[in-house]
Design a protein around this motif. Structure first.
Motif, short mmCIF file in Angstrom:
data_model
loop_
_atom_site.label_atom_id
_atom_site.label_comp_id
_atom_site.label_asym_id
_atom_site.label_seq_id
_atom_site.Cartn_x
_atom_site.Cartn_y
_atom_site.Cartn_z
N PHE A 18 -7.98 5.51 4.65
CA PHE A 18 -6.92 6.52 4.50
C PHE A 18 -6.20 6.71 5.84
N ASP A 19 -6.93 6.54 6.95
CA ASP A 19 -6.33 6.64 8.27
C ASP A 19 -5.64 5.33 8.63
N LEU A 20 -4.66 5.43 9.53
CA LEU A 20 -4.00 4.22 10.02
C LEU A 20 -4.91 3.54 11.04
N ILE A 21 -4.88 2.23 11.05
CA ILE A 21 -5.62 1.43 12.02
C ILE A 21 -4.67 0.36 12.54
N PRO A 35 -2.49 -0.85 5.82
CA PRO A 35 -1.54 -0.38 4.80
C PRO A 35 -1.26 1.11 4.86
N ALA A 36 -2.19 1.91 5.41
CA ALA A 36 -1.97 3.36 5.47
C ALA A 36 -0.72 3.71 6.27
N MET A 37 -0.32 2.83 7.20
CA MET A 37 0.86 3.11 8.02
C MET A 37 2.12 3.26 7.15
N GLU A 38 2.21 2.47 6.10
CA GLU A 38 3.41 2.56 5.24
C GLU A 38 3.46 3.90 4.53
#
Length: 205
Positions: A18-21, A35-38
Motif C-alpha cells: 500500500f506504501d510507495l517503494i 504501483p502504489a505511486m500511481e
C-alpha cells in the motif's frame, strides 16, 4: 540465482504494498517505482522511471529533501522525512519517507525510499489546531462579554429602583431580565466550549 530470487521476492512485496517503494541510483535516477505511486501521485511507474525525485518535490521542500539526501548518501538511515510534492493533476501532496542507502562494494550508489501520503493527516492536524484556536477565542470572548454586560445591567437595575414611576421601572427591569437570560445562554456556550476544548485535547482529536 539467489540474487534473482531475492529480487523477485522484493518486487512481489513491493507490487502489493500500500506504501510507495522507490529505488534511486546516482547515475540513473529512479530505477524502480512501485504501483502504489500511481495511486498516490497519479504518475505511472513507466512515466517516472529515469527521472529524479527533485522533478516532483516542490521548491519549498527542497532544502529538507537535500538535507535528508546528504545524510542517506553518507550511509545513514533517514526516517520520517516530510516533503511536499506535486501530483500529476497539479494538486499538492505531503509524503512521509523513510530512506535507506543502497551499497555496492561498501560505496553508496543510491537509496531506497518507502513512504506514504500523509496529506489528509496534515490537513486534519491543521483543522484541529484551528478548531482549538477558535474555541480558545470563543471562551475568552464569552467571558469578557458576560462581564462587560452584567455590570451595566446592575447599574440599570439600581436606577430602576430609584424611579418614581413604577410602570417605567418595571419595563426597565423586564428588559434587564431578558438581557440577563441571553447572557445565561452565553454562559452555557462558554461551558460547552471549555468542554469541547478539553475533549479535543484529551483525545488529541
Amino acid at each position: 540465482a539467489a540474487l534473482q530470487k531475492s529480487e523477485e521476492k522484493f518486487r512481489g512485496i513491493a507490487q502489493r504494498s500500500f506504501d510507495l517503494i522507490v529505488t534511486s541510483y546516482l547515475d540513473g535516477g529512479l530505477n524502480y517505482i512501485s504501483p502504489a505511486m500511481e495511486r498516490i501521485l497519479g504518475y505511472s511507474p513507466d512515466e517516472m522511471k529515469g527521472t529524479e525525485w527533485e522533478d516532483y518535490i516542490l521548491p519549498a521542500s527542497l532544502p529538507v529533501w537535500e538535507r535528508g539526501r546528504r545524510r542517506v548518501l553518507r550511509g545513514e538511515q533517514v526516517e520520517g522525512l516530510q516533503v511536499r510534492v506535486r501530483r500529476k493533476d497539479g494538486e499538492d501532496a505531503v509524503l512521509e519517507l523513510n530512506e535507506s542507502p543502497i551499497f555496492e562494494k561498501r560505496t553508496v550508489v543510491g537509496f531506497q525510499a518507502v513512504g506514504r501520503d500523509i496529506s489528509e493527516r496534515i490537513l486534519y492536524e491543521r483543522l484541529r489546531e484551528q478548531a482549538l484556536d477558535m474555541t480558545e477565542r470563543n471562551i475568552a470572548q464569552f467571558a469578557v462579554l458576560a462581564d462587560h454586560v452584567r455590570h451595566p445591567l446592575q447599574v440599570i437595575m439600581g436606577v430602576a429602583d430609584l424611579l418614581d414611576n413604577e410602570e417605567a421601572a418595571e419595563k426597565l427591569r423586564e428588559q434587564v431580565r431578558r438581557i440577563d437570560k441571553q447572557i445565561d445562554h452565553l454562559d452555557q456556550e462558554w461551558v460547552e466550549s471549555r468542554a469541547i476544548r478539553e475533549f479535543l485535547k484529551r483525545y488529541e482529536l
